[in-house]
Design an enzyme around this catalytic site. Structure first.
Site, PDB file in Angstrom:
ATOM      1  N   ASP A  19       0.833  -1.201   0.000  1.00  0.00           N
ATOM      2  CA  ASP A  19       0.000   0.000   0.000  1.00  0.00           C
ATOM      3  C   ASP A  19       0.873   1.259   0.000  1.00  0.00           C
ATOM      4  O   ASP A  19       1.987   1.238   0.512  1.00  0.00           O
ATOM      5  CB  ASP A  19      -0.902  -0.036   1.246  1.00  0.00           C
ATOM      6  CG  ASP A  19      -2.044   0.949   1.143  1.00  0.00           C
ATOM      7  OD1 ASP A  19      -2.291   1.482   0.036  1.00  0.00           O
ATOM      8  OD2 ASP A  19      -2.701   1.206   2.170  1.00  0.00           O
ATOM      9  N   GLY A  20       0.319   2.325  -0.553  1.00  0.00           N
ATOM     10  CA  GLY A  20       0.991   3.621  -0.476  1.00  0.00           C
ATOM     11  C   GLY A  20       1.563   4.134  -1.787  1.00  0.00           C
ATOM     12  O   GLY A  20       2.210   5.181  -1.811  1.00  0.00           O
ATOM     13  N   ASN A  21       1.307   3.420  -2.873  1.00  0.00           N
ATOM     14  CA  ASN A  21       1.832   3.874  -4.173  1.00  0.00           C
ATOM     15  C   ASN A  21       1.269   5.246  -4.558  1.00  0.00           C
ATOM     16  O   ASN A  21       1.988   6.103  -5.060  1.00  0.00           O
ATOM     17  CB  ASN A  21       1.438   2.908  -5.296  1.00  0.00           C
ATOM     18  CG  ASN A  21       2.044   1.545  -5.115  1.00  0.00           C
ATOM     19  OD1 ASN A  21       2.964   1.374  -4.340  1.00  0.00           O
ATOM     20  ND2 ASN A  21       1.511   0.566  -5.837  1.00  0.00           N
ATOM     21  N   GLY A  22      -0.035   5.405  -4.321  1.00  0.00           N
ATOM     22  CA  GLY A  22      -0.713   6.653  -4.700  1.00  0.00           C
ATOM     23  C   GLY A  22      -0.131   7.832  -3.933  1.00  0.00           C
ATOM     24  O   GLY A  22       0.212   8.867  -4.516  1.00  0.00           O
ATOM     25  N   ARG A  23       0.011   7.658  -2.612  1.00  0.00           N
ATOM     26  CA  ARG A  23       0.546   8.752  -1.786  1.00  0.00           C
ATOM     27  C   ARG A  23       2.001   9.069  -2.154  1.00  0.00           C
ATOM     28  O   ARG A  23       2.412  10.218  -2.179  1.00  0.00           O
ATOM     29  CB  ARG A  23       0.450   8.386  -0.290  1.00  0.00           C
ATOM     30  CG  ARG A  23      -0.898   8.772   0.311  1.00  0.00           C
ATOM     31  CD  ARG A  23      -1.137   8.063   1.610  1.00  0.00           C
ATOM     32  NE  ARG A  23      -1.479   6.659   1.367  1.00  0.00           N
ATOM     33  CZ  ARG A  23      -1.543   5.753   2.330  1.00  0.00           C
ATOM     34  NH1 ARG A  23      -1.272   6.084   3.566  1.00  0.00           N
ATOM     35  NH2 ARG A  23      -1.879   4.513   2.038  1.00  0.00           N
ATOM     36  N   HIS A  36       2.437   3.425  -8.953  1.00  0.00           N
ATOM     37  CA  HIS A  36       2.263   1.974  -9.184  1.00  0.00           C
ATOM     38  C   HIS A  36       3.462   1.397  -9.950  1.00  0.00           C
ATOM     39  O   HIS A  36       3.899   0.289  -9.670  1.00  0.00           O
ATOM     40  CB  HIS A  36       0.964   1.709  -9.953  1.00  0.00           C
ATOM     41  CG  HIS A  36      -0.263   2.059  -9.160  1.00  0.00           C
ATOM     42  ND1 HIS A  36      -0.431   1.686  -7.853  1.00  0.00           N
ATOM     43  CD2 HIS A  36      -1.392   2.755  -9.490  1.00  0.00           C
ATOM     44  CE1 HIS A  36      -1.597   2.141  -7.406  1.00  0.00           C
ATOM     45  NE2 HIS A  36      -2.197   2.788  -8.379  1.00  0.00           N
ATOM     46  N   ASN A  67     -10.793  -2.868  -5.958  1.00  0.00           N
ATOM     47  CA  ASN A  67     -10.025  -1.862  -6.702  1.00  0.00           C
ATOM     48  C   ASN A  67     -10.674  -1.436  -8.021  1.00  0.00           C
ATOM     49  O   ASN A  67     -10.292  -0.416  -8.603  1.00  0.00           O
ATOM     50  CB  ASN A  67      -8.587  -2.332  -6.965  1.00  0.00           C
ATOM     51  CG  ASN A  67      -7.700  -2.298  -5.734  1.00  0.00           C
ATOM     52  OD1 ASN A  67      -6.734  -3.056  -5.615  1.00  0.00           O
ATOM     53  ND2 ASN A  67      -7.992  -1.418  -4.789  1.00  0.00           N
ATOM     54  N   TRP A  68     -11.681  -2.198  -8.484  1.00  0.00           N
ATOM     55  CA  TRP A  68     -12.397  -1.781  -9.713  1.00  0.00           C
ATOM     56  C   TRP A  68     -13.109  -0.452  -9.507  1.00  0.00           C
ATOM     57  O   TRP A  68     -13.481   0.215 -10.470  1.00  0.00           O
ATOM     58  CB  TRP A  68     -13.432  -2.839 -10.111  1.00  0.00           C
ATOM     59  CG  TRP A  68     -12.855  -4.169 -10.451  1.00  0.00           C
ATOM     60  CD1 TRP A  68     -12.888  -5.287  -9.674  1.00  0.00           C
ATOM     61  CD2 TRP A  68     -12.160  -4.545 -11.653  1.00  0.00           C
ATOM     62  NE1 TRP A  68     -12.252  -6.332 -10.309  1.00  0.00           N
ATOM     63  CE2 TRP A  68     -11.799  -5.899 -11.533  1.00  0.00           C
ATOM     64  CE3 TRP A  68     -11.813  -3.862 -12.824  1.00  0.00           C
ATOM     65  CZ2 TRP A  68     -11.103  -6.594 -12.525  1.00  0.00           C
ATOM     66  CZ3 TRP A  68     -11.121  -4.544 -13.814  1.00  0.00           C
ATOM     67  CH2 TRP A  68     -10.775  -5.902 -13.656  1.00  0.00           C
ATOM     68  N   ARG A 193      -5.138  -2.156   8.682  1.00  0.00           N
ATOM     69  CA  ARG A 193      -6.299  -2.997   8.366  1.00  0.00           C
ATOM     70  C   ARG A 193      -5.889  -4.043   7.343  1.00  0.00           C
ATOM     71  O   ARG A 193      -4.852  -3.890   6.681  1.00  0.00           O
ATOM     72  CB  ARG A 193      -7.492  -2.164   7.875  1.00  0.00           C
ATOM     73  CG  ARG A 193      -7.172  -1.226   6.767  1.00  0.00           C
ATOM     74  CD  ARG A 193      -8.419  -0.491   6.278  1.00  0.00           C
ATOM     75  NE  ARG A 193      -8.052   0.372   5.174  1.00  0.00           N
ATOM     76  CZ  ARG A 193      -7.757   1.650   5.288  1.00  0.00           C
ATOM     77  NH1 ARG A 193      -7.821   2.251   6.452  1.00  0.00           N
ATOM     78  NH2 ARG A 193      -7.390   2.360   4.229  1.00  0.00           N
ATOM     79  N   GLU A 206       1.037 -13.482  12.187  1.00  0.00           N
ATOM     80  CA  GLU A 206       1.491 -12.297  12.896  1.00  0.00           C
ATOM     81  C   GLU A 206       1.372 -11.144  11.902  1.00  0.00           C
ATOM     82  O   GLU A 206       1.530 -11.341  10.690  1.00  0.00           O
ATOM     83  CB  GLU A 206       2.962 -12.457  13.307  1.00  0.00           C
ATOM     84  CG  GLU A 206       3.229 -13.640  14.212  1.00  0.00           C
ATOM     85  CD  GLU A 206       2.822 -13.378  15.650  1.00  0.00           C
ATOM     86  OE1 GLU A 206       2.771 -12.191  16.044  1.00  0.00           O
ATOM     87  OE2 GLU A 206       2.543 -14.361  16.376  1.00  0.00           O
TER      88      GLU A 206
END
Ligand code: FPP
Length: 241
Positions: A19-23, A36, A67-68, A193, A206
């Site tokens: 996660d975090g490519n957009g930011r 991306h 994601n669609w 999450r 874990e």
């Protein structure tokens, strides 16, 4: 050249929510797809770091059933990135002895991409090194629903007795039926999450939620998280003797 696997106390199977490519792209005033593409480039480094950390299975979340809902430009860009990624990386994976598999609902993906996915799986079917599983159009609830449908068909056809439906038989219907459960799930970018990822399989995993944005995630950080996992005391609900 394929690297040898080290025996470590680390996780055998690591799953990653990238996660975090957009930011990462927004911080650089660039379009989300730029992030991306940068994220896709990180994948190889982490795959290559698996053997030295004793990680035999790596499962990465590339595109979710949710994601669609992103803009048409972003979805089309991601699909094109996946196609190009498979075409570009597969020779390298064969050389590195990496076996590639895909999980998720395939019929909803376009035919060209599905063909490349089949080809990648076939080309690497003989590889005995790291097992890389790419979750594409994957959702945990969707996977369990599809599995339950097939299970119900087997029950209706008399191939499975209702009393034989249990924690051992149900996972045989999941997309992950040939994989062990993940030991460690990592999510980058500070969100805590699991976003519908490997819901059934992660019952005893874990978790590590780290602030690094995926395009900045490094082999060093991966190694540290694997080593930290080795120090944990997993009891699977039991009391330590
Ligand atoms: C989440 O970041 C990332 C995705 C939905 C796509 C993941 C894809 C890649 C890492 C690249 C391609 C992977 C392969 C296997 C080729 P986000 O866009 O939700 O980030 P944000 O929360 O900062 O917006």
């Amino acid at each position: 050249m394929a690297k040898p696997f080290l025996e470590t106390d680390g996780p055998h199977h690591v799953a990653i929510i990238m996660d975090g490519n957009g930011r990462w792209a927004t911080q650089r005033a660039r379009p989300r797809l730029f992030g991306h593409h940068a994220g896709a480039r990180r994948v190889r480094e982490i795959v290559e770091a698996c053997p030295e950390n004793g990680v035999k299975y790596l499962t990465i979340f590339a595109f979710s059933t949710e994601n669609w809902k992103r803009t048409q430009v972003e979805v089309a860009g991601l699909m094109s990135l996946f196609r190009r990624y498979i075409m570009k990386e597969m020779q390298a994976f064969v050389k590195e002895n990496v076996r590639v598999r895909f999980i998720g609902d395939r019929p909803k993906l376009d035919a060209k991409l599905r063909g490349l996915m089949d080809e990648a799986e076939a080309m690497t079917a003989h590889c005995t090194g790291t097992n890389l599983t790419i979750a594409l159009n994957y959702g945990g609830r969707d996977e369990v629903s599809r599995a339950t449908q097939r299970l119900a068909q087997d029950v209706a056809a008399g191939r499975l007795r209702p009393e034989d439906v249990n924690e051992e038989t149900l996972p045989r219907y999941l997309d992950t039926h040939v994989l062990p459960d993940p030991d460690l799930v990592i999510r980058t970018s500070g969100e805590a999450r699991i976003s519908n990822f490997l819901l059934w399989q992660s019952a005893y995993a874990e978790y590590e939620f780290i602030d690094t944005l995926w395009p900045d995630f490094s082999a060093d950080e991966f190694a540290k998280l694997c080593a930290k996992y080795g120090l944990r005391d997993r009891r699977y609900g039991a009391v330590k003797a």
